[in-house]
Write an enzyme that holds these catalytic residues in place. Structure first.
Site, PDB file in Angstrom:
ATOM      1  CG  ASP A 120      -2.178   0.820   1.078  1.00  0.00           C
ATOM      2  OD1 ASP A 120      -2.071   1.985   0.640  1.00  0.00           O
ATOM      3  OD2 ASP A 120      -3.267   0.328   1.383  1.00  0.00           O
ATOM      4  CG  ASP A 156       2.382   4.359  -6.501  1.00  0.00           C
ATOM      5  OD1 ASP A 156       1.463   3.770  -7.104  1.00  0.00           O
ATOM      6  OD2 ASP A 156       2.551   5.596  -6.556  1.00  0.00           O
ATOM      7  CB  ILE A 157      -0.113  -0.999  -7.641  1.00  0.00           C
ATOM      8  CG1 ILE A 157      -1.378  -0.126  -7.619  1.00  0.00           C
ATOM      9  CG2 ILE A 157      -0.004  -1.889  -6.412  1.00  0.00           C
ATOM     10  CD1 ILE A 157      -2.643  -0.884  -7.990  1.00  0.00           C
ATOM     11  CG  ASN A 180      -8.580  -4.078  -1.956  1.00  0.00           C
ATOM     12  OD1 ASN A 180      -9.801  -4.078  -1.985  1.00  0.00           O
ATOM     13  ND2 ASN A 180      -7.880  -3.193  -1.242  1.00  0.00           N
ATOM     14  CE1 TYR A 225     -13.492   2.522  -8.741  1.00  0.00           C
ATOM     15  CE2 TYR A 225     -15.794   2.020  -9.208  1.00  0.00           C
ATOM     16  CZ  TYR A 225     -14.653   1.821  -8.446  1.00  0.00           C
ATOM     17  OH  TYR A 225     -14.675   0.922  -7.405  1.00  0.00           O
ATOM     18  CE  LYS A 266     -12.319  -0.840  -9.326  1.00  0.00           C
ATOM     19  NZ  LYS A 266     -11.337  -1.607  -8.551  1.00  0.00           N
TER      20      LYS A 266
HETATM   21  P1  NAD Z   1     -10.240   2.712   0.260  1.00  0.00           P
HETATM   22  O1  NAD Z   1      -9.997   4.032  -0.384  1.00  0.00           O
HETATM   23  O2  NAD Z   1     -10.914   2.660   1.576  1.00  0.00           O
HETATM   24  O3  NAD Z   1      -8.871   1.890   0.341  1.00  0.00           O
HETATM   25  C1  NAD Z   1      -8.074   1.739  -0.825  1.00  0.00           C
HETATM   26  C2  NAD Z   1      -6.646   1.428  -0.422  1.00  0.00           C
HETATM   27  O4  NAD Z   1      -5.867   1.373  -1.647  1.00  0.00           O
HETATM   28  C3  NAD Z   1      -6.015   2.518   0.457  1.00  0.00           C
HETATM   29  O5  NAD Z   1      -5.362   1.954   1.570  1.00  0.00           O
HETATM   30  C4  NAD Z   1      -5.040   3.218  -0.476  1.00  0.00           C
HETATM   31  O6  NAD Z   1      -3.914   3.775   0.185  1.00  0.00           O
HETATM   32  C5  NAD Z   1      -4.648   2.089  -1.420  1.00  0.00           C
HETATM   33  N1  NAD Z   1      -4.096   2.602  -2.681  1.00  0.00           N
HETATM   34  C6  NAD Z   1      -4.585   3.613  -3.445  1.00  0.00           C
HETATM   35  N2  NAD Z   1      -3.763   3.849  -4.486  1.00  0.00           N
HETATM   36  C7  NAD Z   1      -2.732   2.967  -4.376  1.00  0.00           C
HETATM   37  C8  NAD Z   1      -1.566   2.734  -5.137  1.00  0.00           C
HETATM   38  N3  NAD Z   1      -1.263   3.466  -6.228  1.00  0.00           N
HETATM   39  N4  NAD Z   1      -0.728   1.740  -4.758  1.00  0.00           N
HETATM   40  C9  NAD Z   1      -1.002   0.996  -3.649  1.00  0.00           C
HETATM   41  N5  NAD Z   1      -2.092   1.189  -2.880  1.00  0.00           N
HETATM   42  C10 NAD Z   1      -2.953   2.167  -3.239  1.00  0.00           C
HETATM   43  O7  NAD Z   1     -11.084   1.849  -0.822  1.00  0.00           O
HETATM   44  P2  NAD Z   1     -12.095   0.611  -0.601  1.00  0.00           P
HETATM   45  O8  NAD Z   1     -13.463   1.153  -0.591  1.00  0.00           O
HETATM   46  O9  NAD Z   1     -11.615  -0.259   0.481  1.00  0.00           O
HETATM   47  O10 NAD Z   1     -11.923  -0.101  -2.021  1.00  0.00           O
HETATM   48  C11 NAD Z   1     -11.072  -1.209  -2.220  1.00  0.00           C
HETATM   49  C12 NAD Z   1     -11.323  -1.743  -3.633  1.00  0.00           C
HETATM   50  O11 NAD Z   1     -12.707  -2.099  -3.780  1.00  0.00           O
HETATM   51  C13 NAD Z   1     -11.026  -0.711  -4.729  1.00  0.00           C
HETATM   52  O12 NAD Z   1     -10.466  -1.361  -5.844  1.00  0.00           O
HETATM   53  C14 NAD Z   1     -12.405  -0.178  -5.056  1.00  0.00           C
HETATM   54  O13 NAD Z   1     -12.462   0.337  -6.367  1.00  0.00           O
HETATM   55  C15 NAD Z   1     -13.239  -1.430  -4.902  1.00  0.00           C
HETATM   56  N6  NAD Z   1     -14.656  -1.154  -4.667  1.00  0.00           N
HETATM   57  C16 NAD Z   1     -15.075  -0.473  -3.564  1.00  0.00           C
HETATM   58  C17 NAD Z   1     -16.432  -0.241  -3.398  1.00  0.00           C
HETATM   59  C18 NAD Z   1     -16.977   0.494  -2.199  1.00  0.00           C
HETATM   60  O14 NAD Z   1     -18.186   0.766  -2.171  1.00  0.00           O
HETATM   61  N7  NAD Z   1     -16.186   0.832  -1.214  1.00  0.00           N
HETATM   62  C19 NAD Z   1     -17.350  -0.703  -4.337  1.00  0.00           C
HETATM   63  C20 NAD Z   1     -16.886  -1.396  -5.444  1.00  0.00           C
HETATM   64  C21 NAD Z   1     -15.531  -1.625  -5.599  1.00  0.00           C
END
Ligand code: NAD
Length: 245
Positions: free
Chosen positions: A34, A58-59, A85, A149, A153
């Site tokens: 992360d 950083d991915i 994720n 987005y 996805k």
């Molecule tokens: P969040 O923002 O709470 O957490 C995301 C994490 O990814 C954070 O810790 C952030 O630091 C990390 N991150 C961001 N950019 C990064 C990078 N370049 N390299 C490494 N790490 C990085 O998000 P979440 O809600 O927990 O979402 C997690 C996944 O689920 C995401 O892919 C999101 O698109 C997907 N998602 C979430 C929801 C929702 O409603 N929360 C719905 C559908 C899909």
């Protein structure tokens, strides 16, 4: 040392943190990747320093990803499960959206996931086994204000299906999970008004919890599900079927 290794991106908070905690309970040693230092430290502490290690990766940076795989290869020698994720949003109607917001979202959500898949595929192919689980989103079906987005996805689902075909004969299953509205720091940024509208459109009239996603990832990561590959599992309270009334 626990003998099954799971690597999870974006595990510093939200869904990734819940996945890390769940896979730890399932008996995996957890490698977190992360960019959020405090979040990574919090997750490692929650799991236990002897059961998890955090990496600042950083991915979007190919070099950092190669370094992550090199370092973890030397230290752990294998990777059984990769969960892609990490993801971001930069929402706006297309007429108000900067190209930079399109690039940023594609760069993390799609290109970053692809880079991680490539390095894991090289390693898992040599091992003749593994699981890759990509977190997509129900939003790939379409969401106003999320052209960037949704496209990213949808790309993750195409990537998942093609990779499943490439890796099937090496005993590697590749699947996607498509969450709906989940209560995490990402959705907590939405205004109260927008959130209420979204919850109201849910057949369940509720948001999901990060654990709802973690439970399904746990199932896909288990040793019993190798014949299940190339699929997308919706965990969205039924929203992918249609809006609730
Ligand atoms: P969040 O923002 O709470 O957490 C995301 C994490 O990814 C954070 O810790 C952030 O630091 C990390 N991150 C961001 N950019 C990064 C990078 N370049 N390299 C490494 N790490 C990085 O998000 P979440 O809600 O927990 O979402 C997690 C996944 O689920 C995401 O892919 C999101 O698109 C997907 N998602 C979430 C929801 C929702 O409603 N929360 C719905 C559908 C899909």
């Amino acid at each position: 040392m626990l003998n099954r290794i799971a690597m999870i991106t974006g595990a510093g908070k939200g869904i990734g943190k819940a996945i890390a905690e769940r896979l730890s309970k399932d008996g995996f040693f957890i490698l977190l990747a992360d960019i959020d230092k405090a979040g990574v430290e919090e997750t490692v502490t929650a799991i236990g320093n002897d059961r998890a290690t955090g990496y600042m990766t950083d991915i979007t940076d190919e070099g950092q990803i190669k370094l992550l795989f090199d370092v973890t290869e030397k230290k752990y020698g294998k990777i059984d499960v990769l969960v892609n994720n990490a993801g971001i949003i930069r929402d706006n109607m297309i007429w108000n959206m900067e190209a930079a917001d399109f690039d940023a979202v594609i760069n993390v959500n799609l290109r970053g996931t692809w880079l991680m898949c490539r390095e894991a595929a090289k390693k898992m192919k040599l091992q003749q086994g593994g699981r890759i689980i990509n977190i997509s989103s129900r939003a790939w079906l379409g969401n106003a204000g999320q052209t960037n987005y949704s496209a990213s996805k949808a790309g993750v689902i195409g990537l998942t299906r093609s990779l499943a075909l490439e890796l099937g004969k090496y005993n590697i299953a590749v699947n996607a999970v498509a969450p709906g509205l989940i209560d995490t720091p990402l959705t907590q940024k939405l205004s109260k008004e927008v959130l209420e509208k979204l919850i109201n459109a849910q057949p369940t009239k509720t948001m999901g919890k990060p654990e709802d996603i973690a439970n399904v990832v746990s199932f896909l990561a288990s040793e019993e599900t190798g014949f299940l590959t190339g699929q997308t599992i919706y965990v969205d309270g039924g929203k992918s079927i249609g809006a609730g009334i």
